[in-house]
Design a protein around this motif. Structure first.
Motif, PDB file in Angstrom:
ATOM      1  N   HIS A  57      -6.740  10.158  -3.459  1.00  0.00           N
ATOM      2  CA  HIS A  57      -8.082  10.621  -3.820  1.00  0.00           C
ATOM      3  C   HIS A  57      -8.461  10.237  -5.254  1.00  0.00           C
ATOM      4  N   ILE A  58      -7.550   9.580  -5.962  1.00  0.00           N
ATOM      5  CA  ILE A  58      -7.897   9.126  -7.318  1.00  0.00           C
ATOM      6  C   ILE A  58      -8.169   7.623  -7.229  1.00  0.00           C
ATOM      7  N   ASP A  59      -7.175   6.829  -7.520  1.00  0.00           N
ATOM      8  CA  ASP A  59      -7.403   5.392  -7.466  1.00  0.00           C
ATOM      9  C   ASP A  59      -6.194   4.688  -6.851  1.00  0.00           C
ATOM     10  N   GLY A  60      -5.560   5.401  -5.906  1.00  0.00           N
ATOM     11  CA  GLY A  60      -4.402   4.816  -5.212  1.00  0.00           C
ATOM     12  C   GLY A  60      -3.320   4.403  -6.190  1.00  0.00           C
ATOM     13  N   PHE A  87      -2.491  16.304   1.512  1.00  0.00           N
ATOM     14  CA  PHE A  87      -1.674  15.659   2.545  1.00  0.00           C
ATOM     15  C   PHE A  87      -2.344  14.462   3.226  1.00  0.00           C
ATOM     16  N   ALA A  88      -3.404  13.942   2.628  1.00  0.00           N
ATOM     17  CA  ALA A  88      -3.978  12.705   3.177  1.00  0.00           C
ATOM     18  C   ALA A  88      -2.882  11.646   3.197  1.00  0.00           C
ATOM     19  N   GLY A  89      -2.754  10.960   4.295  1.00  0.00           N
ATOM     20  CA  GLY A  89      -1.731   9.920   4.391  1.00  0.00           C
ATOM     21  C   GLY A  89      -0.353  10.453   4.736  1.00  0.00           C
ATOM     22  N   ALA A  90      -0.271  11.752   5.041  1.00  0.00           N
ATOM     23  CA  ALA A  90       1.058  12.343   5.264  1.00  0.00           C
ATOM     24  C   ALA A  90       1.595  12.122   6.672  1.00  0.00           C
ATOM     25  N   GLN A  91       0.712  11.702   7.583  1.00  0.00           N
ATOM     26  CA  GLN A  91       1.156  11.606   8.974  1.00  0.00           C
ATOM     27  C   GLN A  91       1.944  10.334   9.228  1.00  0.00           C
ATOM     28  N   LYS A  92       3.171  10.506   9.693  1.00  0.00           N
ATOM     29  CA  LYS A  92       3.978   9.350  10.106  1.00  0.00           C
ATOM     30  C   LYS A  92       3.864   9.223  11.613  1.00  0.00           C
ATOM     31  N   GLY A  93       4.337   8.097  12.117  1.00  0.00           N
ATOM     32  CA  GLY A  93       4.234   7.887  13.546  1.00  0.00           C
ATOM     33  C   GLY A  93       5.312   8.596  14.348  1.00  0.00           C
ATOM     34  N   ASP A  94       6.452   8.877  13.720  1.00  0.00           N
ATOM     35  CA  ASP A  94       7.594   9.382  14.497  1.00  0.00           C
ATOM     36  C   ASP A  94       7.541  10.903  14.700  1.00  0.00           C
ATOM     37  N   VAL A  95       8.313  11.357  15.683  1.00  0.00           N
ATOM     38  CA  VAL A  95       8.389  12.792  15.965  1.00  0.00           C
ATOM     39  C   VAL A  95       9.459  13.384  15.039  1.00  0.00           C
ATOM     40  N   GLU A 117       0.859  -1.195   0.000  1.00  0.00           N
ATOM     41  CA  GLU A 117       0.000   0.000   0.000  1.00  0.00           C
ATOM     42  C   GLU A 117       0.893   1.243   0.000  1.00  0.00           C
ATOM     43  N   ILE A 118       0.267   2.400  -0.227  1.00  0.00           N
ATOM     44  CA  ILE A 118       1.034   3.649  -0.163  1.00  0.00           C
ATOM     45  C   ILE A 118       1.435   3.880   1.296  1.00  0.00           C
ATOM     46  N   ALA A 119       2.727   4.077   1.528  1.00  0.00           N
ATOM     47  CA  ALA A 119       3.226   4.215   2.896  1.00  0.00           C
ATOM     48  C   ALA A 119       2.790   5.548   3.501  1.00  0.00           C
ATOM     49  N   PRO A 120       2.450   5.553   4.808  1.00  0.00           N
ATOM     50  CA  PRO A 120       2.144   6.827   5.460  1.00  0.00           C
ATOM     51  C   PRO A 120       3.378   7.739   5.369  1.00  0.00           C
ATOM     52  N   GLY A 121       3.143   9.006   5.154  1.00  0.00           N
ATOM     53  CA  GLY A 121       4.269   9.940   5.156  1.00  0.00           C
ATOM     54  C   GLY A 121       4.895  10.185   3.804  1.00  0.00           C
ATOM     55  N   SER A 122       4.311   9.632   2.746  1.00  0.00           N
ATOM     56  CA  SER A 122       4.818   9.934   1.405  1.00  0.00           C
ATOM     57  C   SER A 122       3.660  10.385   0.534  1.00  0.00           C
ATOM     58  N   ILE A 123       3.936  11.368  -0.289  1.00  0.00           N
ATOM     59  CA  ILE A 123       2.873  11.935  -1.112  1.00  0.00           C
ATOM     60  C   ILE A 123       3.189  11.707  -2.587  1.00  0.00           C
ATOM     61  N   ILE A 124       2.196  11.205  -3.296  1.00  0.00           N
ATOM     62  CA  ILE A 124       2.311  11.018  -4.740  1.00  0.00           C
ATOM     63  C   ILE A 124       1.213  11.868  -5.376  1.00  0.00           C
ATOM     64  N   LEU A 125       1.618  12.888  -6.115  1.00  0.00           N
ATOM     65  CA  LEU A 125       0.638  13.751  -6.776  1.00  0.00           C
ATOM     66  C   LEU A 125       0.711  13.551  -8.281  1.00  0.00           C
ATOM     67  N   ILE A 126      -0.437  13.393  -8.903  1.00  0.00           N
ATOM     68  CA  ILE A 126      -0.508  13.421 -10.371  1.00  0.00           C
ATOM     69  C   ILE A 126      -1.146  14.751 -10.740  1.00  0.00           C
TER      70      ILE A 126
END
Lengths: 93, 222
Positions: A70-73, B165-173, A54-63
């Motif tokens: 918000h599109i189709d992952g 920024f949906a999905g932008a939050q990581k767990g670490d400080v 899955e898309i990892a938390p903390g990384s942003i992919i923009l098209i």
């Protein structure tokens, strides 16, 4: 037929590159793009952008400025002329 | 005009100067970004700052939160900030609001813009909703290491923080470095002023990305 991929923040520093342009045939998906990037950058992007498929938390992919969440992952379509922006956003304050 | 603003006199028209001196803002968070914003907004001579924070000063804050020293550890941030800012005897009114930002937060009725000075995306999304409900602009920033991004979100903006920024939050400080925090907060103040003065160069539907390692500033179109 080409797409532009732009790297920011740590991606740019780690890879010593501000981006990459790919020639594509028709449409590809985000998963396809990550695979192409992995070939060129030694698996870096699947490590940074993906977590258990899955898309990892903390990384942003923009098209074209739109978050693929918000599109189709990872199945979101990329076509000729698109610009893909990849960066880990800064959360602190 | 306030007597201490002579050296910024030439930068603005008379109408613009009046507008700046009448500005009221809300700063959401009295941490790294918020203390820097408050200091700058006071120096440019705005009318009023509502400073929101529910927390107390900890030793780990002292590397970047400019209103506090060791003697403030354990004090409420808004109380210590108020004392620090008032010690300069300038004219900006500081209104401390010792409360957490939640869906129920009441936004002051007389403000012109909200400053994001938070440290996590979850609360930023709540703040964004509050701004939209109150028909107010929000100047967002996040900073981490030598990188930062800013966004101006207007009530009529097509793109929200949540969109990007949906999905932008990581767990670490995240690591935070005082000079980078100061630069980021200063950019927020400059961008807010440009917007409020209706300058055509104000951010619009874009992310301002600041890379302080390569000395590069990019405007990412959305």
């Amino acid at each position: 037929m080409s797409v532009k991929v732009k790297f920011y923040s740590l991606f740019k520093i780690n890879l010593k590159s501000s981006g990459k342009e790919y020639q594509i045939d028709g449409e590809i998906t985000v998963t396809d793009l990550i695979s192409m990037l992995d070939d060129d950058y030694d698996g870096y992007f699947s490590h940074k952008l993906l977590d258990a498929g899955e898309i990892a938390p903390g990384s942003i992919i923009l098209i074209n400025g739109e978050n693929v969440i918000h599109i189709d992952g990872l199945d979101s379509k990329i076509k000729d002329g698109d610009t893909i922006t990849l960066f880990p956003p800064s959360a602190g304050g | 005009m306030k007597d201490y603003l002579k050296r910024q006199l030439g930068l603005f028209s008379e109408d613009e100067r009046e507008l700046i001196s009448d500005l009221n803002v809300m700063i959401a968070g009295a941490g790294g970004l918020g203390t820097n914003q408050a200091i700058q907004l006071q120096r440019i001579g705005i009318n009023k700052i509502y400073l929101y924070d529910y927390d107390q000063v900890e030793v780990s804050n002292l590397n970047r939160q400019l209103c506090y020293g060791r003697e403030d550890i354990g004090r409420y941030k808004v109380e210590a900030s108020l004392e620090f800012l008032q010690s300069f005897n300038l004219e900006t009114e500081i209104i401390p609001k010792q409360e957490k930002i939640t869906e129920k937060t009441e936004i002051p009725a007389d403000i012109d813009i909200i400053f994001d000075a938070l440290d996590n995306f979850e609360t930023r999304f709540i703040l964004e909703d509050l701004a939209a409900k109150n028909n107010l602009a929000l100047i967002h920033a996040g900073v981490e290491g030598f990188f930062a991004q800013l966004m101006l979100i207007l009530p009529e903006s097509k793109t929200s923080l949540k969109d990007i920024f949906a999905g932008a939050q990581k767990g670490d400080v995240p690591d935070v470095f005082s000079p980078a925090v100061t630069i980021t907060a200063a950019f927020q103040v400059i961008e807010a002023v440009k917007y409020l003065l209706d300058r055509k160069e104000a951010l619009e539907n874009e992310i301002l990305h600041i890379d302080m390692i390569n000395n590069e500033i990019d405007r990412i179109r959305l």
